[in-house]
Design an enzyme around this catalytic site. Structure first.
Site, short mmCIF file in Angstrom:
data_model
loop_
_atom_site.label_atom_id
_atom_site.label_comp_id
_atom_site.label_asym_id
_atom_site.label_seq_id
_atom_site.Cartn_x
_atom_site.Cartn_y
_atom_site.Cartn_z
N HIS B 79 -1.70 6.49 -29.77
CA HIS B 79 -0.27 6.25 -29.53
C HIS B 79 -0.04 5.87 -28.07
O HIS B 79 0.61 4.87 -27.77
CB HIS B 79 0.56 7.47 -29.91
CG HIS B 79 1.97 7.41 -29.42
ND1 HIS B 79 2.88 6.49 -29.90
CD2 HIS B 79 2.63 8.11 -28.46
CE1 HIS B 79 4.03 6.64 -29.27
NE2 HIS B 79 3.92 7.61 -28.39
N ASP B 108 4.99 -25.55 -16.36
CA ASP B 108 4.05 -24.59 -16.95
C ASP B 108 3.60 -23.66 -15.84
O ASP B 108 4.11 -23.71 -14.73
CB ASP B 108 2.86 -25.31 -17.60
CG ASP B 108 2.31 -24.50 -18.78
OD1 ASP B 108 2.22 -23.27 -18.66
OD2 ASP B 108 1.98 -25.09 -19.82
N TRP B 143 -5.09 9.23 -23.50
CA TRP B 143 -5.11 7.89 -22.88
C TRP B 143 -5.68 7.97 -21.47
O TRP B 143 -6.09 6.98 -20.89
CB TRP B 143 -3.71 7.27 -22.87
CG TRP B 143 -2.85 7.61 -21.69
CD1 TRP B 143 -2.11 8.73 -21.52
CD2 TRP B 143 -2.65 6.82 -20.52
NE1 TRP B 143 -1.46 8.69 -20.32
CE2 TRP B 143 -1.76 7.53 -19.68
CE3 TRP B 143 -3.12 5.57 -20.09
CZ2 TRP B 143 -1.35 7.04 -18.44
CZ3 TRP B 143 -2.70 5.10 -18.84
CH2 TRP B 143 -1.83 5.84 -18.04
N SER B 173 -7.80 -9.16 -19.32
CA SER B 173 -6.66 -10.00 -19.67
C SER B 173 -5.55 -9.89 -18.62
O SER B 173 -5.02 -10.90 -18.15
CB SER B 173 -6.14 -9.57 -21.05
OG SER B 173 -4.82 -9.96 -21.23
N SER B 174 -5.22 -8.66 -18.24
CA SER B 174 -4.14 -8.46 -17.27
C SER B 174 -4.49 -9.04 -15.91
O SER B 174 -3.64 -9.62 -15.24
CB SER B 174 -3.84 -6.97 -17.11
OG SER B 174 -3.44 -6.43 -18.33
N HIS B 257 -0.89 5.47 -11.54
CA HIS B 257 0.47 5.50 -11.03
C HIS B 257 1.06 4.12 -10.79
O HIS B 257 2.16 3.86 -11.25
CB HIS B 257 0.67 6.43 -9.85
CG HIS B 257 2.12 6.78 -9.77
ND1 HIS B 257 2.69 7.74 -10.55
CD2 HIS B 257 3.14 6.18 -9.13
CE1 HIS B 257 4.00 7.73 -10.39
NE2 HIS B 257 4.30 6.79 -9.52
N GLU B 259 0.37 1.75 -12.47
CA GLU B 259 0.59 1.31 -13.85
C GLU B 259 1.99 1.67 -14.35
O GLU B 259 2.62 0.88 -15.06
CB GLU B 259 -0.48 1.94 -14.76
CG GLU B 259 -0.26 1.75 -16.25
CD GLU B 259 -0.45 0.31 -16.72
OE1 GLU B 259 -1.03 -0.50 -15.98
OE2 GLU B 259 -0.02 0.01 -17.85
N TYR B 261 4.64 1.71 -12.70
CA TYR B 261 5.57 0.71 -12.16
C TYR B 261 5.33 -0.65 -12.80
O TYR B 261 6.26 -1.45 -12.95
CB TYR B 261 5.47 0.64 -10.63
CG TYR B 261 5.85 1.96 -10.02
CD1 TYR B 261 7.13 2.47 -10.25
CD2 TYR B 261 4.95 2.73 -9.32
CE1 TYR B 261 7.49 3.71 -9.77
CE2 TYR B 261 5.31 3.97 -8.83
CZ TYR B 261 6.58 4.46 -9.05
OH TYR B 261 6.93 5.69 -8.60
N SER B 272 18.33 -6.69 -14.57
CA SER B 272 19.01 -7.33 -13.45
C SER B 272 19.47 -8.74 -13.79
O SER B 272 20.26 -9.33 -13.06
CB SER B 272 18.09 -7.38 -12.22
OG SER B 272 17.65 -6.09 -11.90
N HIS B 306 0.00 13.09 -7.33
CA HIS B 306 1.00 14.02 -7.87
C HIS B 306 0.76 14.27 -9.37
O HIS B 306 1.37 15.15 -9.94
CB HIS B 306 2.43 13.56 -7.59
CG HIS B 306 2.88 12.35 -8.33
ND1 HIS B 306 3.81 11.47 -7.83
CD2 HIS B 306 2.54 11.85 -9.53
CE1 HIS B 306 4.01 10.49 -8.71
NE2 HIS B 306 3.26 10.71 -9.74
N HIS B 307 -0.15 13.49 -9.96
CA HIS B 307 -0.55 13.79 -11.34
C HIS B 307 -1.59 14.90 -11.36
O HIS B 307 -2.02 15.32 -12.42
CB HIS B 307 -1.15 12.54 -11.99
CG HIS B 307 -0.17 11.42 -12.15
ND1 HIS B 307 0.59 11.26 -13.27
CD2 HIS B 307 0.21 10.42 -11.30
CE1 HIS B 307 1.37 10.19 -13.14
NE2 HIS B 307 1.16 9.68 -11.95
N THR B 332 14.28 3.64 -5.88
CA THR B 332 14.64 3.65 -7.30
C THR B 332 16.12 3.97 -7.46
O THR B 332 16.84 3.33 -8.24
CB THR B 332 13.78 4.67 -8.07
OG1 THR B 332 12.43 4.56 -7.60
CG2 THR B 332 13.82 4.41 -9.54
N LYS B 335 18.32 1.08 -6.72
CA LYS B 335 18.47 0.12 -7.82
C LYS B 335 19.54 0.58 -8.79
O LYS B 335 20.38 -0.21 -9.23
CB LYS B 335 17.14 -0.06 -8.55
CG LYS B 335 16.05 -0.63 -7.68
CD LYS B 335 14.86 -1.08 -8.48
CE LYS B 335 15.04 -2.48 -8.97
NZ LYS B 335 15.06 -3.46 -7.90
N ARG B 454 1.41 20.37 -24.17
CA ARG B 454 1.18 19.03 -24.73
C ARG B 454 -0.08 19.04 -25.57
O ARG B 454 -0.93 19.91 -25.43
CB ARG B 454 0.92 18.04 -23.61
CG ARG B 454 2.07 17.66 -22.81
CD ARG B 454 1.58 16.84 -21.62
NE ARG B 454 1.22 15.47 -22.00
CZ ARG B 454 0.85 14.54 -21.13
NH1 ARG B 454 0.78 14.84 -19.84
NH2 ARG B 454 0.56 13.32 -21.51
#
Lengths: 213, 646, 117
Positions: B79, B108, B143, B173-174, B257, B259, B261, B272, B306-307, B332, B335, B454
């Protein structure tokens, strides 16, 4: 070169916002990304330095307590100094190849491209010698943390050199087939940037892995 | 001379790559690739949603018996992996592909074939990862796949092999797409499209691509180490050999981290775009919005640990990472307030995209606030690994990213297909999603604070978690209904939605000046841009009077569409309802477009063969065969010019 | 022909600055660059084989020397010194972040420490 770039810039179809070629922007972005790739590999090597529970070790001798077998320090500074010098000289050959292509000098572009490829291949030869002799002396990628981190870091660098040599050989092939001229300068420039970056990574590896203990 | 030689070929019978299935397999058109990303990602979103719903059914009451513990581990791992790498990232990629060239006024991307390659590699990686279900060996290590649990000793099966290799493919790919879009945005902006005139979605894309190319190397290296450990017996995560299990965590979160964002910034960009259009007001504080994007990305590289407060890094590291995490709340928050400022005093139209955009602003704020709670190490120690964290990141990922992406889908669907989505079904979709989402995830805050951990398969009754879990599962059921409505809406509107015309929303940016769907070449003449809101300069100059960078306004028509001039309110193309076939082809206009080619697909197949060989008993000849196919396809691709000779 | 060390910039009709030529240094520069790089490499290896190896200066000297080599190759061979500014941004920005992360990791794993005494 200047006129070629100018002509391109005024052709609406090949218009770019910065006046710079796409490939050159892409290669610099790629190099920026590669900084992180090699920084992670180097960081891992340094973090695990001195944490191997069994030898052999890079800079110090080791006696296997189980068998009493003696192991020399693994790293061979004279050989690596020579290969470092070879790679530095390949960078010089590369810039000269680029100059020759810009000038449209077909003879010297072939000579310098071939020299660059040959020096790169020589570096790879040194690395192959280094790897086989290390395995011979008892250090494999599975032996200890030093083996895992060392072979992975230098192996990935070697893979980059290999890709560079293939690129150079392809370019040399094109040079023989139809001759490289000023309009190919940008392609050679992009290849040169990649090649020098690989050289620059080796400069860091040589100091951080080989010389500092 | 050259023209006369080339002309007969192009004017001749249709090439096989121009229609049917080949036109998709060989496409290099960013709009088609964007649609491929969109539909593939939505399919994986449904798969990930089904996985989530089974998880919720299992947890509905104490001691659920729907799935085994083993399957449960596979479900929550897949998931997370599916939603992050195969749903949200590629949904964002769909918009990068479809929108960026349109928004910057290009025909293009910089490297169209590399773009096709990115998509095929993504498709291959996502299928590869999910094929594991057929072997009852779906990844089961979370994950995040913490070491040393992900090593051969503790995960002996194929499960984590699929994960390791699948993630490596998806990363490729990314990365490829990242270099492509960085180059595209730097180098293919239309004349006058300065950086500070770019639409904010393009800015969000630009910043996201830097996050991708600079953070994916960490996961590439971490996963390569794991691959070597699992396949070649190296010692990177072998504790007995002196390895430190924290190496994996640091490398993983150095990627992980940035990631988050990567997942949220594109949604911020879409919102926006939506908010100004439906508020009839320019985006409030455009420069600050741009700077805050950059600042979020920059700070995103300094907060990874911080994780990891629970692992005990010591007071200095804890303090530093706590402070940097609190700092990131500033850009943040800026925004959020700028979006509120955009809506303030505007003439709001509550269309479906607008509702989803407002949904993001409100729900992301809740997730953002619980996020700031985690930034304090003592507080985090109480919340870590509990359902409180699950509540937090679903508020930012579902309430944030998915709400923003839904806003984007409803907003841009007319541009993509030429047809509007149903507003009635859209509003049902929104309200059910909004209610279902809050019912599902809000009670998780309480379950977490009451100590529910969890990743547990079952829990005993009478721990005070029963009611919370009941509500969560009911909420999930509502989300299932909402998503079905969305799918029905999408399929029906695609076939028979109302015709959209060029600019159904009265939007300010240049992608709305061309027909919907746009012709292959996008712009018949590359537009010249003189402001941030060219369409409003022409149609509603009073709206942009106070915007810097548009002092003079766009009085002059500079956008030409298919020979007809667009930009007037009554553009010829706008009135032609059957617009799709109306505009002239690229060939008729003398525009040179990239030749379609299947070589990127062939290169991808080579990679697939290699990775298949790796997982199938490390079969060296197959690995080499795949490598040879890849290199051969790569040479064939690179030695062929992008465009037909002219 | 001597190298022209300044990038020409033209302005188009819209006032956008376009560096149209990225000047490269020539043989006159390259030979000196190669010589300096060789000398630094020799000094590095020399330092390794002298008594300096056991002093506190050993590591800083080597780091400075290799940083100098790194910078010289990037500035001259990769002609970043002469090229469009955007390339500097694309390279130096990531490089700084990558180095910072590398150093922070060494801190976090206790290889570099701030000693109170």
């Amino acid at each position: 070169m200047a006129t070629a770039a100018l002509a391109e810039a005024h052709d609406e179809h090949h218009y770019t916002s910065t006046g710079l070629p796409h490939t050159k922007i892409a290669i610099w972005a790629f190099i920026g990304s590669e900084c992180f790739f090699f920084a992670s590999l180097i960081a891992t090597y340094l973090i695990y330095k001195g944490r191997s529970v069994v030898g052999p070790f890079p800079h110090t001798p080791w006696v296997d307590p189980a068998t009493g077998q003696h192991f020399k320090p693994i790293l061979n500074i004279p050989v690596t100094s020579a290969s470092t010098f070879v790679l530095l000289m390949s960078s010089l050959a590369m810039v000269l190849a680029h100059s020759a292509v810009v000038r449209g000098d077909r003879k010297w572009s072939k000579i310098w491209l071939a020299s660059t490829a040959l020096l790169g291949a020589t570096f790879l030869g040194f690395q192959a010698y280094e790897f086989t002799s290390f395995v011979h002396e008892g250090l494999k990628i599975t032996t200890n943390l030093f083996g895992s981190t060392f072979f992975t870091l230098t192996g990935f660098h070697g893979a980059h050199v290999t890709a560079g040599v293939l690129w150079l050989v392809t370019m040399l092939f094109i040079d023989f087939k139809r001759g490289l001229g000023p309009r190919d300068a940008i392609n050679v420039d992009v290849m040169a940037l990649y090649w020098h970056f690989v050289d620059v990574v080796w400069i860091a590896i040589f100091t951080l892995v080989y010389l500092i203990q | 001379m050259a023209t006369t030689v080339a002309a007969p070929r192009a004017a001749g019978p249709k090439h096989k790559y121009e229609s049917g299935i080949w036109s998709w397999l060989a496409t290099t058109d960013h709009k088609r690739i964007g649609q491929l990303y969109l539909y593939t990602a939505l399919a994986w979103f449904l798969v990930g949603g089904i996985e989530a719903f089974i998880i919720r059914l299992q947890l509905y009451g104490p001691n659920g018996r729907i799935v085994s513990a083993e399957t449960y581990n596979q479900l929550f791992t897949m998931h997370g992996t599916t939603m992050i790498f195969m749903a949200i990232m590629p949904l964002s990629a769909a918009f990068f592909n479809f929108l960026v060239p349109l928004q910057i006024g290009a025909r293009d991307v910089a490297f169209p074939r590399l773009n096709a390659f990115s998509y095929w590699v993504f498709l291959a990686g996502s299928i590869f990862m999910n094929v594991s279900w057929l072997f009852h060996a779906a990844p089961d290590g979370g994950w995040f796949a913490y070491a040393p649990l992900n090593t051969r000793v503790y995960s002996p099966g194929l499960n984590m092999d699929f994960w390791v290799i699948g993630l490596q493919i998806l990363g490729l790919s990314s990365l490829a797409a990242g270099f492509n879009f960085i180059t595209t945005i730097i180098n293919m902006r239309a004349p006058g499209m300065h950086f500070m005139r770019m639409p904010v979605f393009t800015w969000a894309t630009f910043v996201t691509q830097f996050l991708i190319v600079l953070s994916f190397p960490f996961i590439t290296v971490a996963v390569t180490f794991l691959l070597f450990d699992r396949f070649f017996g190296t010692n990177f995560y072998e504790i007995a050999a002196g390895a430190d299990p924290l190496l994996w965590q640091h490398l993983f979160w150095l990627f992980g981290h940035p990631e988050v964002y990567i997942l949220i910034l594109p949604a911020f960009g879409l919102v926006s775009e939506v908010l100004p259009t439906f508020s009839r007001k320019p985006l409030f504080g455009y420069p600050v919005m741009v700077y805050s994007l950059i600042l979020i990305a920059f700070l995103g590289f300094g907060v990874w640990a911080h994780h990891m407060f629970a692992v005990g890094m010591g007071p200095i590291a804890d303090s530093i990472f706590g402070i940097t995490t609190m700092l990131i709340a500033i850009p943040t928050g800026v925004k959020i307030f700028n979006w509120l400022g955009t809506m303030w005093g505007g003439s709001l139209r509550f269309t479906t995209p607008m509702l989803f955009a407002i949904g993001l602003v409100s729900l992301f704020t809740i997730g953002g606030i619980s996020g700031v709670m985690h930034s304090s190490p003592p507080s985090d120690l109480q919340q870590t690994d509990s359902y409180f964290v699950v509540a937090h990141f679903h508020y930012v990922l579902f309430g944030g990213s998915m709400m923003g992406l839904f806003a984007g889908i409803y907003y841009y669907f007319p541009k993509i297909t030429g047809r509007l989505m149903s507003e009635t079904l859209g509003k049902w979709h929104f309200w059910l999603t909004f209610i279902g989402m809050n019912l599902t995830f809000f009670p998780m805050h309480f379950a977490g604070l009451d100590g529910m951990p969890r990743r547990i398969w079952q829990y005993d009754a009478n721990q005070g978690w029963d009611v919370d879990n009941h509500i969560s599962t009911i909420g999930a059921a509502i989300l299932v209904v909402a998503t079905l409505i969305f799918v029905i809406n999408l399929v029906r509107s695609r076939r028979s939605g109302a015709r959209a015309g060029n600019d159904p929303w009265g939007a300010p940016t240049i992608e709305w000046s061309i027909p919907s769907p746009p012709p292959a070449y996008n712009y018949a003449t590359i537009p010249t841009v003189r402001s941030r809101y060219p369409m409003w300069d022409m149609k509603a100059p009073e709206l942009t009077a106070s915007v810097p960078h548009s002092p003079a306004g766009e009085k002059e028509v500079t956008v030409k569409v298919g020979g007809a001039t667009a930009g007037h309110i009554e553009t010829p193309a706008d009135t032609q309802l059957n617009a799709e076939n109306a505009h002239p082809s690229a060939h008729e206009l003398g525009i040179v477009m990239p030749t379609p080619t299947i070589k990127p697909l062939l290169a991808t197949l080579g990679l697939c063969v290699s990775f298949f060989g790796l997982i199938w008993h490390r079969h060296v000849p197959i690995i080499i065969l795949g490598g040879v196919i890849f290199v051969a396809a790569l040479y064939a691709w690179l030695l062929t010019p992008l465009e037909p000779e002219h | 022909m001597t190298a022209d060390h300044s990038a020409h910039v033209t302005r188009d009709a819209h006032g956008d600055a376009h560096p149209v030529e990225h000047a490269h240094p020539d043989w006159g520069t390259y030979k000196w660059v190669a010589l300096v790089l060789t000398i630094i490499t020799i000094v590095e290896v020399y330092v390794y084989y002298t008594g300096l190896k056991d002093t506190r200066l050993f590591v800083p000297i080597l780091l400075i020397l290799s940083a100098a080599k790194f910078a010289i190759v990037v500035m001259f061979y990769m002609h970043l010194k002469y090229d469009a500014k955007i390339f500097r941004g694309l390279f130096i920005g990531p490089l700084i972040v990558a180095m910072t992360v590398l150093i922070s990791l060494l801190f976090l794993f206790g290889h570099i420490a701030i000693h109170a005494s």
